[in-house]
Scaffold this active site. Structure first.
Site, PDB file in Angstrom:
ATOM      1  N   GLY A  29       0.820  -1.209   0.000  1.00  0.00           N
ATOM      2  CA  GLY A  29       0.000   0.000   0.000  1.00  0.00           C
ATOM      3  C   GLY A  29       0.852   1.257   0.000  1.00  0.00           C
ATOM      4  N   ALA A  30       0.243   2.400   0.438  1.00  0.00           N
ATOM      5  CA  ALA A  30       0.884   3.723   0.339  1.00  0.00           C
ATOM      6  C   ALA A  30       1.387   3.900  -1.100  1.00  0.00           C
ATOM      7  CB  ALA A  30       2.027   3.875   1.343  1.00  0.00           C
ATOM      8  N   LEU A  31       0.483   3.664  -2.021  1.00  0.00           N
ATOM      9  CA  LEU A  31       0.862   3.534  -3.432  1.00  0.00           C
ATOM     10  C   LEU A  31       1.293   4.869  -4.043  1.00  0.00           C
ATOM     11  CD1 LEU A  31      -2.054   1.181  -4.594  1.00  0.00           C
ATOM     12  CD2 LEU A  31       0.228   0.543  -3.748  1.00  0.00           C
ATOM     13  N   HIS A  32       2.355   4.803  -4.842  1.00  0.00           N
ATOM     14  CA  HIS A  32       2.840   5.971  -5.568  1.00  0.00           C
ATOM     15  C   HIS A  32       3.069   5.543  -7.021  1.00  0.00           C
ATOM     16  CE1 HIS A  32       6.657   3.936  -5.069  1.00  0.00           C
ATOM     17  NE2 HIS A  32       6.587   4.052  -3.746  1.00  0.00           N
ATOM     18  N   HIS A  35       4.471   2.146  -7.830  1.00  0.00           N
ATOM     19  CA  HIS A  35       3.540   1.006  -7.806  1.00  0.00           C
ATOM     20  C   HIS A  35       2.618   1.016  -9.037  1.00  0.00           C
ATOM     21  CE1 HIS A  35       4.266   1.677  -3.388  1.00  0.00           C
ATOM     22  NE2 HIS A  35       4.529   0.391  -3.476  1.00  0.00           N
ATOM     23  N   GLY A 148       9.314  -4.623  -8.460  1.00  0.00           N
ATOM     24  CA  GLY A 148      10.104  -3.487  -8.928  1.00  0.00           C
ATOM     25  C   GLY A 148      11.601  -3.722  -8.816  1.00  0.00           C
ATOM     26  N   LYS A 150      13.635  -1.459  -8.105  1.00  0.00           N
ATOM     27  CA  LYS A 150      14.221  -0.611  -7.047  1.00  0.00           C
ATOM     28  C   LYS A 150      14.687  -1.484  -5.882  1.00  0.00           C
ATOM     29  CE  LYS A 150      13.518   2.550  -3.607  1.00  0.00           C
ATOM     30  NZ  LYS A 150      12.893   1.758  -2.576  1.00  0.00           N
ATOM     31  N   GLN A 154      15.574  -7.876  -3.368  1.00  0.00           N
ATOM     32  CA  GLN A 154      14.300  -8.588  -3.207  1.00  0.00           C
ATOM     33  C   GLN A 154      13.914  -9.299  -4.505  1.00  0.00           C
ATOM     34  OE1 GLN A 154      10.624  -7.125  -1.073  1.00  0.00           O
ATOM     35  NE2 GLN A 154       9.981  -6.615  -3.132  1.00  0.00           N
ATOM     36  N   SER A 186       9.766   6.098  -3.271  1.00  0.00           N
ATOM     37  CA  SER A 186       9.668   5.133  -2.181  1.00  0.00           C
ATOM     38  C   SER A 186       8.678   5.691  -1.174  1.00  0.00           C
ATOM     39  CB  SER A 186      11.035   4.972  -1.508  1.00  0.00           C
ATOM     40  OG  SER A 186      10.879   4.395  -0.227  1.00  0.00           O
TER      41      SER A 186
HETATM   42  O1  PAF Z   1       8.138  -4.786  -1.958  1.00  0.00           O
HETATM   43  C1  PAF Z   1       7.193  -4.793  -1.144  1.00  0.00           C
HETATM   44  O2  PAF Z   1       6.376  -3.871  -1.084  1.00  0.00           O
HETATM   45  C2  PAF Z   1       7.057  -5.972  -0.191  1.00  0.00           C
HETATM   46  O3  PAF Z   1       8.294  -6.438   0.232  1.00  0.00           O
HETATM   47  C3  PAF Z   1       6.192  -7.112  -0.765  1.00  0.00           C
HETATM   48  C4  PAF Z   1       6.859  -7.751  -1.978  1.00  0.00           C
HETATM   49  C5  PAF Z   1       4.826  -6.589  -1.146  1.00  0.00           C
HETATM   50  C6  PAF Z   1       6.022  -8.218   0.283  1.00  0.00           C
HETATM   51  O4  PAF Z   1       5.382  -7.741   1.420  1.00  0.00           O
END
Ligand code: PAF
Length: 286
Positions: A29-32, A35, A148, A150, A154, A186
């Site tokens: 969430g807290a989408l920008h 996302h 992403g 960024k 991950q 971010s």
């Molecule tokens: O990148 C993120 O926002 C988080 O690490 C994810 C992949 C949604 C897992 O909670």
């Protein structure tokens, strides 16, 4: 767009739409715009007839005891609007209780790629990510999922998770979206003071300068890259470097020299209490 809050609602939706291409975009969430660009990638990958399923879940297991789980920004209604405007067809937004049993005792651990870089200063973080992403994959059964660039470490760990656990899911990477001055978008940028916000673009500027200098042959070794980066970043008075690394883009192992394989330069820098990460591709990448 439908909003699904429980695993049971999700299960029914997945069953109902099982013949359609399904692309998952997991978020906290807290989408920008970072996302929403992943949603746009999802829409492309799903094709006209497919579904883009976004998840909004601030995952407690990936936050350390002294991290910002409680303070993590939550803007659910605005997030739903952004999902709808970017072609998302369903949102799964469970509660913590819906995702985790109180006495849950199964974990998912990646034991190589996650042990250095961000993993060194955030012990347990990537185990939490691997656990929640595995659960989301099992619950949503997507054909593809978008993450992403960024969060480059991950992304590499998710690719390894998919490979090693045989998830039949294609991983799609989305380019980093930046502010006009180069700062990578971010959710944590909102925590920066005005002074730190003004200085933070130094990270991307330094990464870009290093990549260019490798390209034109003026930097010839990873050591020289690290020296140039740290000199440039340390000029910003609020910056405190967590790590700088020149790594193989697939294995995330530090490289001793520049060869034919794509390499990636990664940086994590504190400004006050806010830790920012960024990266850039060089040699065959980006
Ligand atoms: O990148 C993120 O926002 C988080 O690490 C994810 C992949 C949604 C897992 O909670």
């Amino acid at each position: 767009m439908v909003v699904l809050k429980t695993r049971e609602e999700l299960r029914r939706w997945v069953k109902l739409n099982q013949n359609r291409e399904r692309v998952l975009v997991p978020t906290m969430g807290a989408l920008h715009r970072g996302h929403t660009s992943l949603f746009d990638e999802g829409v492309k990958a799903a094709g006209g007839e497919g579904d883009v399923l976004a998840t909004i879940f601030v995952n407690p297991t990936q936050f350390g005891p002294n991290e910002d789980f409680d303070a993590y920004p939550r803007h659910f209604e605005e997030d739903l609007e952004k999902c709808e405007n970017h072609g998302v067809t369903a949102v799964f937004a469970p509660s913590s209780a819906e995702m985790y049993e109180e006495n849950a005792s199964i974990s998912v651990t990646e034991s190589s790629l996650s042990k250095h870089l961000c993993g060194a200063s955030r012990p347990g973080h990537f185990d939490g990510v691997c656990l929640v992403v595995s659960k989301l994959f099992l619950l949503t059964q997507p054909d593809a999922a978008v993450f992403g660039e960024k969060d480059f470490q991950q992304l590499a760990i998710i690719r390894r998770l998919v490979r090693d656990l045989n998830f039949p899911i294609k991983i799609i990477s989305g380019k980093t979206v930046r502010e006009k001055d180069g700062l990578a978008l971010s959710s944590r940028n909102a925590y920066l003071s005005d002074k730190d916000r003004a200085e933070a673009p130094v990270i991307h500027a330094a990464l870009k300068a290093a990549a260019n200098s490798i390209g034109d042959g003026s930097l010839t070794s990873p050591e020289e890259v690290i020296t140039q980066l740290s000199t440039q970043i340390n000029r910003a008075s609020g910056a405190e470097i967590d790590y700088l690394a020149v790594v193989d883009a697939d294995t995330l192992e530090a490289v001793a020299s520049f060869g034919q394989n794509p390499i990636r330069i990664l940086a994590a820098v504190h400004f006050g209490k806010t830790r920012l990460i960024d990266n850039i591709g060089v040699i065959g990448a980006d």
